[in-house]
Design a protein around this motif. Structure first.
Motif, short mmCIF file in Angstrom:
data_model
loop_
_atom_site.label_atom_id
_atom_site.label_comp_id
_atom_site.label_asym_id
_atom_site.label_seq_id
_atom_site.Cartn_x
_atom_site.Cartn_y
_atom_site.Cartn_z
N LEU A 139 -2.79 4.68 105.49
CA LEU A 139 -3.02 3.26 105.22
C LEU A 139 -2.14 2.38 106.11
N SER A 187 -3.62 -0.32 108.77
CA SER A 187 -3.15 -1.71 108.65
C SER A 187 -2.48 -2.17 109.95
N SER A 188 -1.71 -1.28 110.55
CA SER A 188 -1.02 -1.62 111.79
C SER A 188 -2.00 -1.79 112.95
N LEU A 222 -3.61 -5.17 112.35
CA LEU A 222 -2.68 -6.26 112.61
C LEU A 222 -2.49 -6.48 114.11
#
Length: 257
Positions: A25, A29-30, A33
């Motif tokens: 996760l 997410s990274s 982003l």
């Protein structure tokens, strides 16, 4: 089991799965982003490496991950990085963006994507108290894992035997089961089915990762396209070899205790 109890068990199972997926996760997410937000001072690939290293450190310090699990994850990082370097050299996919922490055109963060698979397997194994039933002999498992991993390299120069290997997996593990505990109740699933399910979800994850620009296949150079189902067989074999390595290490450690 009544409906309420079933829902409770599904919730418990989902919770344990979610906790086991913390590292994946963080990766997704990274990727999201850094695709839409340009971070200062360093290229995107280097920021990803820093984020993943900090996540690894935090998981170890917080107790979410054990030292033994870190050793397994590090092994997967090295195995994955070696495969990435070879595949990029052969033109299977590419990392077109700039980065300081790149080796032979491969950013060092890429090994963490393989390590995240190992992280999930190790944590799910511990949280769900996984056990293996009618597991094949050690030499067969090790030989099969070696053959699957080597085929990722040799099929570029020789025939691709992935379908033969897949058939052999079915034969070898036909009578094998994996048991796991949820809320004090034991469940079981055929090993082969667990391979297919994990491989399918990793294929979905691959589509998400390529959408966020983790790497690009040749047909995605201009515009993102869905990763073909043909890649599912590759991820299925990768899941199998990952599972076999983790299972073998777990059984070796148990025999020494």
């Amino acid at each position: 089991m009544n409906i309420r109890k079933t829902i409770q068990q599904l919730f418990r199972f989902g919770r344990e799965q979610a906790l086991s997926c913390i590292f994946p996760l963080v990766i997704f997410s990274s990727l999201a982003l850094t695709k839409f937000v340009q971070l200062p001072f360093l290229p995107r690939y280097d920021w990803l490496l820093i984020i993943f290293l900090l996540t690894q450190w935090w998981m170890l310090r917080s107790g979410l991950e054990t030292r033994d699990e870190l050793k397994v994850i590090t092994l997967f990082h090295l195995i994955g990085l070696a495969l990435e370097i070879f595949k990029v050299h052969m033109g299977s996919w590419a990392y077109p963006e700039e980065g300081y922490a790149k080796v032979f055109g491969v950013p060092l963060y890429s090994g963490f994507m393989y390590a995240s698979v190992a992280s999930y397997l190790c944590q799910a194994w511990r949280r769900l108290q996984v056990d293996l039933v009618k597991w094949p002999p050690f030499w067969i498992v090790v030989s099969l894992a070696d053959a699957i991993y080597l085929n990722f390299f040799t099929h570029h120069f020789w025939i691709d035997i992935r379908w033969w290997l897949s058939a052999f997996v079915i034969i070898v593990f036909w009578r094998s089961w994996v048991t796991y505990m949820v809320g004090g109740i034991m469940y079981r699933m055929p090993i082969v089915l667990s391979f297919v399910l994990i491989g399918f979800f990793i294929w979905i994850a691959e589509n998400i990762a390529t959408f966020f620009g983790a790497w690009k296949y040749p047909n995605q150079a201009e515009v993102w396209k869905l990763v073909g189902l043909g890649k599912l067989s590759s991820w299925l074999l990768l899941v199998i070899v990952s599972f076999l390595i983790v299972a073998t290490l777990k059984r070796v450690k148990r025999s020494r205790e």
